[in-house]
Enzyme design. Structure first.
Site, PDB file in Angstrom:
ATOM      1  N   LYS A  94     -96.871 -48.690 -70.378  1.00  0.00           N
ATOM      2  CA  LYS A  94     -95.779 -48.266 -69.494  1.00  0.00           C
ATOM      3  C   LYS A  94     -94.547 -48.078 -70.347  1.00  0.00           C
ATOM      4  O   LYS A  94     -94.204 -48.948 -71.164  1.00  0.00           O
ATOM      5  CB  LYS A  94     -95.531 -49.373 -68.438  1.00  0.00           C
ATOM      6  CG  LYS A  94     -94.382 -49.095 -67.517  1.00  0.00           C
ATOM      7  CD  LYS A  94     -94.880 -48.497 -66.204  1.00  0.00           C
ATOM      8  CE  LYS A  94     -93.803 -47.808 -65.414  1.00  0.00           C
ATOM      9  NZ  LYS A  94     -93.531 -46.413 -65.818  1.00  0.00           N
ATOM     10  N   GLN A 115     -90.714 -51.914 -76.064  1.00  0.00           N
ATOM     11  CA  GLN A 115     -91.133 -51.881 -74.665  1.00  0.00           C
ATOM     12  C   GLN A 115     -92.191 -52.945 -74.372  1.00  0.00           C
ATOM     13  O   GLN A 115     -92.241 -53.513 -73.282  1.00  0.00           O
ATOM     14  CB  GLN A 115     -91.699 -50.480 -74.359  1.00  0.00           C
ATOM     15  CG  GLN A 115     -91.849 -50.179 -72.891  1.00  0.00           C
ATOM     16  CD  GLN A 115     -90.559 -49.685 -72.248  1.00  0.00           C
ATOM     17  OE1 GLN A 115     -89.853 -48.873 -72.825  1.00  0.00           O
ATOM     18  NE2 GLN A 115     -90.246 -50.158 -71.063  1.00  0.00           N
ATOM     19  N   LYS A 118     -90.292 -56.129 -73.810  1.00  0.00           N
ATOM     20  CA  LYS A 118     -89.454 -55.995 -72.611  1.00  0.00           C
ATOM     21  C   LYS A 118     -90.292 -56.099 -71.340  1.00  0.00           C
ATOM     22  O   LYS A 118     -89.965 -56.819 -70.405  1.00  0.00           O
ATOM     23  CB  LYS A 118     -88.759 -54.625 -72.643  1.00  0.00           C
ATOM     24  CG  LYS A 118     -87.844 -54.354 -71.483  1.00  0.00           C
ATOM     25  CD  LYS A 118     -87.432 -52.895 -71.398  1.00  0.00           C
ATOM     26  CE  LYS A 118     -86.905 -52.385 -72.719  1.00  0.00           C
ATOM     27  NZ  LYS A 118     -86.271 -51.064 -72.581  1.00  0.00           N
ATOM     28  N   LYS A 130     -94.514 -45.407 -75.113  1.00  0.00           N
ATOM     29  CA  LYS A 130     -93.349 -44.512 -75.069  1.00  0.00           C
ATOM     30  C   LYS A 130     -93.805 -43.135 -75.509  1.00  0.00           C
ATOM     31  O   LYS A 130     -94.767 -43.018 -76.272  1.00  0.00           O
ATOM     32  CB  LYS A 130     -92.260 -45.023 -76.028  1.00  0.00           C
ATOM     33  CG  LYS A 130     -90.881 -44.514 -75.719  1.00  0.00           C
ATOM     34  CD  LYS A 130     -90.172 -45.339 -74.670  1.00  0.00           C
ATOM     35  CE  LYS A 130     -88.858 -44.708 -74.271  1.00  0.00           C
ATOM     36  NZ  LYS A 130     -88.084 -45.576 -73.356  1.00  0.00           N
ATOM     37  N   GLY A 169     -88.998 -41.837 -66.983  1.00  0.00           N
ATOM     38  CA  GLY A 169     -87.948 -41.048 -67.639  1.00  0.00           C
ATOM     39  C   GLY A 169     -87.288 -41.823 -68.769  1.00  0.00           C
ATOM     40  O   GLY A 169     -87.526 -43.012 -68.960  1.00  0.00           O
ATOM     41  N   ASP A 170     -86.484 -41.150 -69.537  1.00  0.00           N
ATOM     42  CA  ASP A 170     -85.650 -41.751 -70.581  1.00  0.00           C
ATOM     43  C   ASP A 170     -84.605 -40.683 -70.923  1.00  0.00           C
ATOM     44  O   ASP A 170     -84.334 -39.815 -70.074  1.00  0.00           O
ATOM     45  CB  ASP A 170     -86.515 -42.133 -71.808  1.00  0.00           C
ATOM     46  CG  ASP A 170     -85.759 -42.991 -72.825  1.00  0.00           C
ATOM     47  OD1 ASP A 170     -85.501 -44.163 -72.539  1.00  0.00           O
ATOM     48  OD2 ASP A 170     -85.389 -42.479 -73.906  1.00  0.00           O
ATOM     49  N   THR A 213     -81.577 -49.635 -64.134  1.00  0.00           N
ATOM     50  CA  THR A 213     -81.303 -50.034 -65.523  1.00  0.00           C
ATOM     51  C   THR A 213     -79.837 -50.437 -65.695  1.00  0.00           C
ATOM     52  O   THR A 213     -79.527 -51.511 -66.232  1.00  0.00           O
ATOM     53  CB  THR A 213     -81.662 -48.900 -66.502  1.00  0.00           C
ATOM     54  OG1 THR A 213     -82.987 -48.464 -66.219  1.00  0.00           O
ATOM     55  CG2 THR A 213     -81.564 -49.358 -67.937  1.00  0.00           C
ATOM     56  N   ASN A 244     -77.697 -41.606 -67.088  1.00  0.00           N
ATOM     57  CA  ASN A 244     -78.188 -42.465 -66.007  1.00  0.00           C
ATOM     58  C   ASN A 244     -77.737 -43.912 -66.178  1.00  0.00           C
ATOM     59  O   ASN A 244     -77.179 -44.518 -65.259  1.00  0.00           O
ATOM     60  CB  ASN A 244     -79.725 -42.349 -65.972  1.00  0.00           C
ATOM     61  CG  ASN A 244     -80.336 -43.321 -65.000  1.00  0.00           C
ATOM     62  OD1 ASN A 244     -80.463 -44.505 -65.286  1.00  0.00           O
ATOM     63  ND2 ASN A 244     -80.687 -42.848 -63.830  1.00  0.00           N
ATOM     64  N   SER A 383     -89.626 -49.711 -61.991  1.00  0.00           N
ATOM     65  CA  SER A 383     -90.782 -48.812 -62.186  1.00  0.00           C
ATOM     66  C   SER A 383     -92.076 -49.557 -61.869  1.00  0.00           C
ATOM     67  O   SER A 383     -92.997 -49.000 -61.259  1.00  0.00           O
ATOM     68  CB  SER A 383     -90.835 -48.306 -63.624  1.00  0.00           C
ATOM     69  OG  SER A 383     -90.047 -47.155 -63.782  1.00  0.00           O
TER      70      SER A 383
HETATM   71  P1  NDP Z   1     -79.525 -39.894 -70.287  1.00  0.00           P
HETATM   72  O1  NDP Z   1     -80.199 -38.714 -70.900  1.00  0.00           O
HETATM   73  O2  NDP Z   1     -79.302 -39.941 -68.833  1.00  0.00           O
HETATM   74  O3  NDP Z   1     -78.107 -40.119 -71.005  1.00  0.00           O
HETATM   75  C1  NDP Z   1     -78.012 -40.336 -72.365  1.00  0.00           C
HETATM   76  C2  NDP Z   1     -76.549 -40.451 -72.733  1.00  0.00           C
HETATM   77  O4  NDP Z   1     -76.455 -40.874 -74.094  1.00  0.00           O
HETATM   78  C3  NDP Z   1     -75.803 -39.139 -72.640  1.00  0.00           C
HETATM   79  O5  NDP Z   1     -74.477 -39.393 -72.343  1.00  0.00           O
HETATM   80  C4  NDP Z   1     -75.959 -38.589 -74.055  1.00  0.00           C
HETATM   81  O6  NDP Z   1     -74.962 -37.668 -74.428  1.00  0.00           O
HETATM   82  C5  NDP Z   1     -75.829 -39.848 -74.865  1.00  0.00           C
HETATM   83  N1  NDP Z   1     -76.526 -39.682 -76.140  1.00  0.00           N
HETATM   84  C6  NDP Z   1     -77.835 -39.395 -76.313  1.00  0.00           C
HETATM   85  N2  NDP Z   1     -78.117 -39.279 -77.625  1.00  0.00           N
HETATM   86  C7  NDP Z   1     -76.954 -39.498 -78.262  1.00  0.00           C
HETATM   87  C8  NDP Z   1     -76.596 -39.539 -79.621  1.00  0.00           C
HETATM   88  N3  NDP Z   1     -77.498 -39.313 -80.596  1.00  0.00           N
HETATM   89  N4  NDP Z   1     -75.295 -39.817 -79.932  1.00  0.00           N
HETATM   90  C9  NDP Z   1     -74.381 -40.044 -78.953  1.00  0.00           C
HETATM   91  N5  NDP Z   1     -74.666 -40.022 -77.638  1.00  0.00           N
HETATM   92  C10 NDP Z   1     -75.936 -39.759 -77.311  1.00  0.00           C
HETATM   93  O7  NDP Z   1     -80.359 -41.151 -70.792  1.00  0.00           O
HETATM   94  P2  NDP Z   1     -80.404 -42.620 -70.185  1.00  0.00           P
HETATM   95  O8  NDP Z   1     -79.073 -42.987 -69.641  1.00  0.00           O
HETATM   96  O9  NDP Z   1     -81.593 -42.707 -69.321  1.00  0.00           O
HETATM   97  O10 NDP Z   1     -80.732 -43.496 -71.490  1.00  0.00           O
HETATM   98  C11 NDP Z   1     -79.710 -44.073 -72.304  1.00  0.00           C
HETATM   99  C12 NDP Z   1     -80.283 -45.212 -73.115  1.00  0.00           C
HETATM  100  O11 NDP Z   1     -80.831 -46.199 -72.231  1.00  0.00           O
HETATM  101  C13 NDP Z   1     -81.435 -44.855 -74.066  1.00  0.00           C
HETATM  102  O12 NDP Z   1     -81.383 -45.700 -75.194  1.00  0.00           O
HETATM  103  C14 NDP Z   1     -82.674 -45.204 -73.247  1.00  0.00           C
HETATM  104  O13 NDP Z   1     -83.803 -45.433 -74.051  1.00  0.00           O
HETATM  105  C15 NDP Z   1     -82.186 -46.474 -72.573  1.00  0.00           C
HETATM  106  N6  NDP Z   1     -82.925 -46.870 -71.382  1.00  0.00           N
HETATM  107  C16 NDP Z   1     -83.023 -46.039 -70.306  1.00  0.00           C
HETATM  108  C17 NDP Z   1     -83.698 -46.443 -69.170  1.00  0.00           C
HETATM  109  C18 NDP Z   1     -83.722 -45.624 -67.930  1.00  0.00           C
HETATM  110  O14 NDP Z   1     -84.154 -46.159 -66.901  1.00  0.00           O
HETATM  111  N7  NDP Z   1     -83.267 -44.392 -67.931  1.00  0.00           N
HETATM  112  C19 NDP Z   1     -84.435 -47.732 -69.142  1.00  0.00           C
HETATM  113  C20 NDP Z   1     -84.173 -48.581 -70.295  1.00  0.00           C
HETATM  114  C21 NDP Z   1     -83.476 -48.122 -71.371  1.00  0.00           C
HETATM  115  P3  NDP Z   1     -75.317 -36.105 -74.539  1.00  0.00           P
HETATM  116  O15 NDP Z   1     -75.335 -35.610 -73.128  1.00  0.00           O
HETATM  117  O16 NDP Z   1     -74.238 -35.543 -75.380  1.00  0.00           O
HETATM  118  O17 NDP Z   1     -76.667 -36.011 -75.205  1.00  0.00           O
END
Ligand code: NDP
Length: 451
Positions: A94, A115, A118, A130, A169-170, A213, A244, A383
Site C-alpha cells: 500500500k 511506507q 509508517k 510506492k 495518490g501522492d 494527511t 493537498n 486509505s
Molecule cells: P501535491 O502534489 O498536492 O502538492 C505538492 C506541493 O509540494 C506543491 O505545492 C508543490 O509545488 C510542492 N513541491 C513538489 N515538489 C517540490 C519541489 N521539488 N520543490 C519545492 N516544492 C515542491 O502533493 P501532496 O500534498 O499530496 O504531497 C506533499 C508531500 O506529502 C509529499 O512528500 C508526499 O509524499 C507527502 N504525503 C502525501 C500524502 C497524501 O495523502 N497526499 C500522504 C503522506 C505523505 P509545485 O506545484 O510547484 O510542484
C-alpha cells in the site's frame, strides 16, 4: 552448526551503499532507520541472525515500464513508470503514486521503504509500496493527463489488486488522476474492487481521505505539545507546500487556534504576517487544484502578503513548523534558523522533508520533532479505512471517520512514546517511530521463516 554473526551498523550501511549505487535518497532513508534499529536489536539475536533489517531494505520487487502517450499536438511522448513493492509481511502493499519529473528508482525505493514502517505504525494491516512516473502534470491539458493515466494503468493493472497492492495518490496525483486510473483498471479487468484509494465519493471513495494527511499531521503536533503541557492556541506556524497536505494542515491549524503565516511551491514562498484564514486557504485550494495556478499569485490577491521567489520559508520566525512539500526541502542550516527564531516543534507532513543533518540538529537541540512516517500517517490510515469500506461494500459517516482518524493518530503517538521516551522525559519520536514500525513487521517476518 550455524554460528551467530553480528553485522554491525557501519558494515550494514556499507553493504546498503554498495548495493544501491547512485540512490542517495534510498540510502538516506535506510540510514535514518538503521541508526535506531541497530541500538534496539543489539541484544536481540533473532533479528540479527535472520537478517531482518537487511531483508526489509531489499524490496520484494521493482517493476519498471515504458509509458507511451500522445500529446495534444500529436507528438508521441515516452515516460518511465514504476511500482516498488517493498514488503507485504503484514498486509497487501500500500502506498501512493507520484507523478513528478524528479521521480526515479531511488526516490520511489526510499518512499516504499518509509511506507513499510509508517503503515505498520498505523496499526492497520498494510504492507509498504510506492509507484509513479517521471511525468509532469503541470501545463498538461486534462485530456493529456487522462491519456497518460490510461497508458500508465494499462501496464500497472497486472501488478496490483485489492488483496495484492493498493496504490493511492501522492505528489501530482489527486482525485482527477485516481479517477482516470480507476476507470482504465475497471475497463481492462471488468472488476469493480477497491484497487485504488483516494477515489471520488461517487465510486467508493472515503469521506475525509483528502483531508486526512494534513489534519493528521496537525493532530500529531497537538499531541506532542499536549504531552509537554502546551497547546496550539496563538502559535505562529510556518508551512511549506500548497498542495493537498499543506492546505489541509493550514486549515486544521486555523481550526485549532494557530496562525499559519506561509505556504510555498517550487517557485518560492508567500508570507502573510496577518495569518491565513479559512477563506484564504479555500482560495489556495481552488487556485491550485481547479485553476492549476501558482502560489505567487496569492500575494496579488491578498493585501499585506509578500512573495519570495526561489526561497523556502524556514527563515520566517515561528513557534511551529510543518514541512509539507517534498523530500530534502529542509536542510541543516534551515533547522538552525528555525531553532534560532524560536521554533519549538516540527511536524513533517511530507515524506523525509528534513535531511539527516536537519534531523540531527532538531534532536540535538531537543525540540519536538515528528518524522513523516509518524506525523503524516493519517492519509494512509484513512486509505486503509477506505479499503475496509470497499471490502464491506459500505460507507462510514464523516463523524465516525473523524473519530477513527484521531484515534489512530493518538495510537501512533502512544507507540512513539513507548519506544522513544528517554530517561529525562524527552521523547525521541524518530527512534520511537522507527522501532515501533520495525518491530511489528520484523515479528511477522520471523513467523514466516526465510522467504
Ligand atoms: P501535491 O502534489 O498536492 O502538492 C505538492 C506541493 O509540494 C506543491 O505545492 C508543490 O509545488 C510542492 N513541491 C513538489 N515538489 C517540490 C519541489 N521539488 N520543490 C519545492 N516544492 C515542491 O502533493 P501532496 O500534498 O499530496 O504531497 C506533499 C508531500 O506529502 C509529499 O512528500 C508526499 O509524499 C507527502 N504525503 C502525501 C500524502 C497524501 O495523502 N497526499 C500522504 C503522506 C505523505 P509545485 O506545484 O510547484 O510542484
Amino acid at each position: 552448526m550455524a554460528t551467530f554473526t553480528h553485522v554491525d551498523f557501519p558494515e550494514f550501511m556499507e553493504d546498503v551503499k554498495r548495493l544501491n549505487p547512485h540512490q542517495p535518497e534510498f540510502v538516506q532513508a535506510v540510514q535514518e532507520v538503521a541508526e535506531d534499529i541497530f541500538d534496539f536489536i543489539a541484544d536481540k539475536k533473532a533479528y540479527h541472525s535472520e537478517r531482518i533489517l537487511r531483508r526489509i531494505a531489499e524490496p520484494d520487487r521493482i517493476v519498471s515500464f515504458r509509458v507511451c502517450w500522445e500529446d495534444d499536438s500529436g507528438r508521441i511522448r515516452v515516460q518511465r513508470g514504476y511500482r516498488v513493492q517493498n514488503n507485504n509481511a503484514i498486509g497487501p502493499y500500500k502506498g501512493g503514486i507520484r507523478f513528478h519529473p524528479s521521480v526515479n528508482e531511488s526516490v520511489l525505493k526510499f518512499l516504499a521503504f518509509e511506507q513499510t514502517f509508517k503503515n505498520a505504525l498505523t496499526g492497520l494491516p498494510m504492507g509498504g509500496g510506492k509507484g509513479g512516473a517521471n511525468f509532469d502534470p503541470k501545463g498538461k491539458s486534462d485530456r493529456e493527463v487522462m491519456r497518460f493515466c490510461q497508458s500508465f494503468m494499462t501496464e500497472l493493472y497486472r501488478h496490483i489488486g485489492a488483496d495484492v497492492d493498493v496504490p493511492a495518490g501522492d505528489i501530482g496525483v489527486g482525485e482527477r488522476e485516481i479517477g482516470y486510473m480507476f476507470g482504465q483498471y475497471k475497463r481492462i479487468t471488468n472488476h469493480f474492487t477497491g484497487v485504488l484509494t483516494g477515489k471520488g465519493l461517487e465510486y467508493g471513495g472515503s469521506m475525509i481521505r483528502p483531508e486526512a494527511t494534513g489534519y493528521g499531521a496537525v493532530y500529531f503536533l497537538e499531541n506532542m505539545l499536549k504531552h509537554t503541557g502546551r497547546d496550539l492556541t496563538g502559535m505562529r506556524a510556518v508551512v511549506s507546500g500548497s498542495g493537498n497536505v499543506a492546505t489541509h494542515a493550514a486549515e486544521k491549524l486555523i481550526q485549532l487556534g494557530a496562525k499559519p503565516v506561509t505556504l510555498s511551491d517550487s517557485g518560492g514562498f508567500i508570507h502573510d504576517p496577518e495569518g491565513l484564514t479559512l477563506e484564504k486557504v479555500q482560495w489556495v485550494k481552488e487556485h491550485k487544484t481547479h485553476r492549476r495556478g501558482r502560489i505567487s499569485e496569492y500575494a496579488d490577491a491578498f493585501k499585506g502578503a509578500t512573495f519570495h521567489a526561489d526561497q523556502t520559508p524556514w527563515n520566517v520566525p515561528c513557534d511551529v513548523a510543518l514541512p509539507c512539500a517534498t523530500q530534502n526541502e529542509l536542510l541543516g542550516p534551515d533547522a538552525k534558523a528555525l531553532i534560532a527564531n524560536g521554533c519549538i516543534a516540527v511536524s513533517e507532513g511530507a515524506n523525509m522533508p528534513s535531511n539527516l543533518d536537519a534531523v540531527h540538529t532538531f534532536r540535538d537541540a531537543r525540540i519536538l520533532f515528528a518524522p513523516g512516517k509518524a506525523a503524516n500517517a493519517g492519509g494512509v490510515a484513512v486509505s486503509g479505512l477506505e479499503m475496509s469500506q470497499n471490502s464491506a461494500r459500505r460507507s462510514w459517516k464523516e463523524e465516525e471517520l473523524q473519530v477513527m482518524l484521531r484515534d489512530i493518530m493518538d495510537g501512533i503517538h502512544h507507540r512513539c512514546i513507548a519506544y522513544g521516551a528517554q530517561g529525562d522525559g524527552y521523547v525521541n519520536y524518530v527512534k520511537g517511530a522507527n522501532i515501533a514500525g520495525f518491530k511489528k513487521v520484523a515479528d511477522a517476518m520471523l513467523a514466516f521463516g526465510v522467504v
